[in-house]
Design a protein around this motif. Structure first.
Motif, PDB file in Angstrom:
ATOM      1  N   ASN A 248      19.018  -3.295  27.443  1.00  0.00           N
ATOM      2  CA  ASN A 248      18.324  -4.063  26.399  1.00  0.00           C
ATOM      3  C   ASN A 248      16.837  -4.192  26.708  1.00  0.00           C
ATOM      4  OD1 ASN A 248      19.862  -5.162  24.089  1.00  0.00           O
ATOM      5  ND2 ASN A 248      21.259  -5.868  25.684  1.00  0.00           N
ATOM      6  N   SER A 249      16.513  -4.423  27.985  1.00  0.00           N
ATOM      7  CA  SER A 249      15.115  -4.539  28.385  1.00  0.00           C
ATOM      8  C   SER A 249      14.373  -3.226  28.149  1.00  0.00           C
ATOM      9  CB  SER A 249      15.029  -4.945  29.857  1.00  0.00           C
ATOM     10  OG  SER A 249      13.681  -4.978  30.291  1.00  0.00           O
ATOM     11  N   ILE A 250      15.012  -2.119  28.493  1.00  0.00           N
ATOM     12  CA  ILE A 250      14.389  -0.805  28.292  1.00  0.00           C
ATOM     13  C   ILE A 250      14.195  -0.526  26.805  1.00  0.00           C
ATOM     14  CG2 ILE A 250      14.742   1.689  28.564  1.00  0.00           C
ATOM     15  CD1 ILE A 250      16.210   1.055  31.193  1.00  0.00           C
ATOM     16  N   ALA A 251      15.208  -0.847  25.989  1.00  0.00           N
ATOM     17  CA  ALA A 251      15.117  -0.607  24.548  1.00  0.00           C
ATOM     18  C   ALA A 251      13.980  -1.424  23.933  1.00  0.00           C
ATOM     19  CB  ALA A 251      16.441  -0.969  23.884  1.00  0.00           C
ATOM     20  N   THR A 252      13.824  -2.666  24.380  1.00  0.00           N
ATOM     21  CA  THR A 252      12.740  -3.508  23.871  1.00  0.00           C
ATOM     22  C   THR A 252      11.375  -2.909  24.205  1.00  0.00           C
ATOM     23  OG1 THR A 252      14.095  -5.507  24.086  1.00  0.00           O
ATOM     24  CG2 THR A 252      11.713  -5.811  23.980  1.00  0.00           C
ATOM     25  N   LYS A 253      11.245  -2.376  25.408  1.00  0.00           N
ATOM     26  CA  LYS A 253       9.960  -1.777  25.805  1.00  0.00           C
ATOM     27  C   LYS A 253       9.711  -0.464  25.070  1.00  0.00           C
ATOM     28  CE  LYS A 253       9.730  -4.088  30.269  1.00  0.00           C
ATOM     29  NZ  LYS A 253       9.780  -3.980  31.736  1.00  0.00           N
ATOM     30  N   ILE A 254      10.762   0.277  24.752  1.00  0.00           N
ATOM     31  CA  ILE A 254      10.599   1.486  23.945  1.00  0.00           C
ATOM     32  C   ILE A 254      10.102   1.106  22.551  1.00  0.00           C
ATOM     33  CG2 ILE A 254      11.850   3.360  22.777  1.00  0.00           C
ATOM     34  CD1 ILE A 254      13.690   3.488  25.214  1.00  0.00           C
ATOM     35  N   GLU A 255      10.691   0.045  22.005  1.00  0.00           N
ATOM     36  CA  GLU A 255      10.328  -0.403  20.654  1.00  0.00           C
ATOM     37  C   GLU A 255       8.900  -0.915  20.598  1.00  0.00           C
ATOM     38  OE1 GLU A 255      12.517  -2.960  17.138  1.00  0.00           O
ATOM     39  OE2 GLU A 255      12.894  -3.493  19.238  1.00  0.00           O
TER      40      GLU A 255
ATOM     41  N   THR B 182       5.658  -0.917  29.217  1.00  0.00           N
ATOM     42  CA  THR B 182       5.747  -0.122  30.446  1.00  0.00           C
ATOM     43  C   THR B 182       6.999  -0.520  31.223  1.00  0.00           C
ATOM     44  OG1 THR B 182       3.336   0.003  30.584  1.00  0.00           O
ATOM     45  CG2 THR B 182       4.583   0.508  32.589  1.00  0.00           C
ATOM     46  N   LEU B 183       7.778   0.474  31.601  1.00  0.00           N
ATOM     47  CA  LEU B 183       8.998   0.212  32.351  1.00  0.00           C
ATOM     48  C   LEU B 183       8.673  -0.180  33.789  1.00  0.00           C
ATOM     49  CD1 LEU B 183      11.293   3.195  31.243  1.00  0.00           C
ATOM     50  CD2 LEU B 183      11.166   0.895  30.269  1.00  0.00           C
TER      51      LEU B 183
ATOM     52  N   ILE C  65      19.511   8.494  23.561  1.00  0.00           N
ATOM     53  CA  ILE C  65      20.343   7.640  22.714  1.00  0.00           C
ATOM     54  C   ILE C  65      19.608   6.337  22.394  1.00  0.00           C
ATOM     55  CG2 ILE C  65      22.529   6.395  22.572  1.00  0.00           C
ATOM     56  CD1 ILE C  65      23.719   8.456  24.475  1.00  0.00           C
ATOM     57  N   LEU C  66      18.941   5.780  23.402  1.00  0.00           N
ATOM     58  CA  LEU C  66      18.188   4.535  23.194  1.00  0.00           C
ATOM     59  C   LEU C  66      17.031   4.752  22.213  1.00  0.00           C
ATOM     60  CD1 LEU C  66      17.943   2.848  26.713  1.00  0.00           C
ATOM     61  CD2 LEU C  66      19.252   2.097  24.733  1.00  0.00           C
ATOM     62  N   LYS C  67      16.316   5.855  22.375  1.00  0.00           N
ATOM     63  CA  LYS C  67      15.190   6.137  21.474  1.00  0.00           C
ATOM     64  C   LYS C  67      15.682   6.284  20.037  1.00  0.00           C
ATOM     65  CE  LYS C  67      12.063   8.295  24.827  1.00  0.00           C
ATOM     66  NZ  LYS C  67      11.375   9.553  25.232  1.00  0.00           N
ATOM     67  N   ASN C  68      16.825   6.956  19.885  1.00  0.00           N
ATOM     68  CA  ASN C  68      17.387   7.128  18.544  1.00  0.00           C
ATOM     69  C   ASN C  68      17.845   5.785  17.973  1.00  0.00           C
ATOM     70  OD1 ASN C  68      18.403   8.903  16.341  1.00  0.00           O
ATOM     71  ND2 ASN C  68      20.375   8.107  17.011  1.00  0.00           N
TER      72      ASN C  68
ATOM     73  N   ASP D 151      17.054   1.640  14.075  1.00  0.00           N
ATOM     74  CA  ASP D 151      17.361   0.210  14.019  1.00  0.00           C
ATOM     75  C   ASP D 151      18.869  -0.059  14.140  1.00  0.00           C
ATOM     76  OD1 ASP D 151      16.689  -2.472  13.909  1.00  0.00           O
ATOM     77  OD2 ASP D 151      16.843  -2.573  11.720  1.00  0.00           O
ATOM     78  N   THR D 152      19.502   0.647  15.087  1.00  0.00           N
ATOM     79  CA  THR D 152      20.943   0.459  15.314  1.00  0.00           C
ATOM     80  C   THR D 152      21.213  -0.051  16.725  1.00  0.00           C
ATOM     81  OG1 THR D 152      21.141   2.800  15.949  1.00  0.00           O
ATOM     82  CG2 THR D 152      21.619   2.228  13.643  1.00  0.00           C
ATOM     83  N   LYS D 153      20.234  -0.707  17.334  1.00  0.00           N
ATOM     84  CA  LYS D 153      20.361  -1.169  18.718  1.00  0.00           C
ATOM     85  C   LYS D 153      21.564  -2.096  18.884  1.00  0.00           C
ATOM     86  CE  LYS D 153      16.409  -3.169  19.140  1.00  0.00           C
ATOM     87  NZ  LYS D 153      16.035  -3.073  17.709  1.00  0.00           N
TER      88      LYS D 153
END
Length: 296
Positions: free
Chosen positions: A131-138, A142-143, A161-164, A169-171
């Motif tokens: 979830n933390s990584i997905a939020t930073k991608i959005e 910086t990771l 998969i996370l980027k997609n 908007d299907t997180k």
């Protein structure tokens, strides 16, 4: 002469076997055999052999809790051997329970207790990290070094998969299932390593048994009556190895089922994304981009 001596001793003792009699029959066994299988105080084959192989005590306890052990009695009990069953709370087939931190370890004395590691609930840890990584991608953040290492060492390639999921908007749908599958993949790796090490300990122990009659300087090989302990130990090692194989097969089957479930979910999400893209393209063709964006 060993049989003759034992018979005479048996008659003299009126059938009662003394500790000195037993010790005499194994006095010619080599040092490794005595250290692993014939300790005067008895103990655990996994502990004795695992310590010689440099395995940590906590890891040995987890091994025992998952697959059992060979219990060794001391001299006062004539070096009797028995199989020590694993913790009844453990089920090596259930990757979900282990991923949620519900695994139990077992002491040499047979006491089972749930592991207390901070991150024992692997599914929660993995879910929070994803979830933390997905939020930073959005948010184009910086990771951290820990998050980067998590992605680099992850048994699954989760970044695409996370980027997609972020892009579509299907997180909320994808991440819980991805976290569950990732945690199970980690558990499968951990169990595979665990079972491999149990197998290595058992094989090393079997190797010792095959040369149990190696003579001690100045004593004949007849002074190592391995028939008194080797068959029973070998039989119980076989039980452990069968249990290891059963658990390995069950863990793999459980992971495959989870992976197939995740594949169905991702296929469905991709299908819905294709339908959405087609609808957006048709709306754009008919009514223009501004109208399509408002409807989207």
């Amino acid at each position: 002469t060993l049989w003759s001596d034992l018979t005479k001793q048996d008659w003299a003792n009126k059938g009662v076997v003394s500790t000195s009699d037993v010790n005499d029959t194994i006095s010619g066994c080599n040092a490794d055999i005595k250290a692993v299988f014939l300790s005067a105080a008895g103990g655990s084959m996994l502990a004795n052999m695992g310590t010689k192989m440099g395995l940590p005590a906590d890891y040995i306890n987890l091994m025992r809790g998952m697959v059992g052990d060979v219990r060794l009695e001391g001299a006062t009990n004539s070096y009797a051997v028995s199989y020590q069953a694993p913790c009844p709370e453990n089920n090596g087939n259930d990757l979900g329970a282990i991923a949620e931190g519900k695994a139990y370890s077992q002491t040499t004395g047979g006491v089972c207790a749930q592991i207390t590691d901070t991150n024992r609930d692997l599914q929660t840890y993995v879910g929070n990290t994803i979830n933390s990584i997905a939020t930073k991608i959005e948010n184009k953040g910086t990771l951290t070094a820990t998050e980067t290492a998590f992605l680099d060492t992850n048994p699954l390639s989760i970044l695409p998969i996370l980027k997609n999921a972020v892009a579509t908007d299907t997180k909320d749908t994808v991440i819980p299932n991805l976290a569950s599958l990732t945690a199970r993949a980690y558990v499968l790796q951990l169990l595979s390593d665990l079972y491999q090490r149990v197998g290595a300990v058992a094989e090393k122990s079997n190797e010792l048994l095959t040369r149990s009659s190696g003579p001690v300087a100045g004593q004949g090989t007849e002074k190592c009556a391995d028939v008194a302990f080797a068959p029973q130990i070998g039989e119980n090692i076989s039980k452990m190895l069968k249990n290891v194989q059963y658990l390995k097969d069950g863990a793999k089957s459980s992971y495959v089922a989870s992976a197939q479930e995740m594949e169905v979910i991702l296929s469905y999400m991709n299908h819905m994304k294709q339908i959405e893209d087609q609808m957006t393209a048709e709306l754009t063709r008919r009514f223009g981009r501004d109208v399509a964006n408002r409807i989207k």
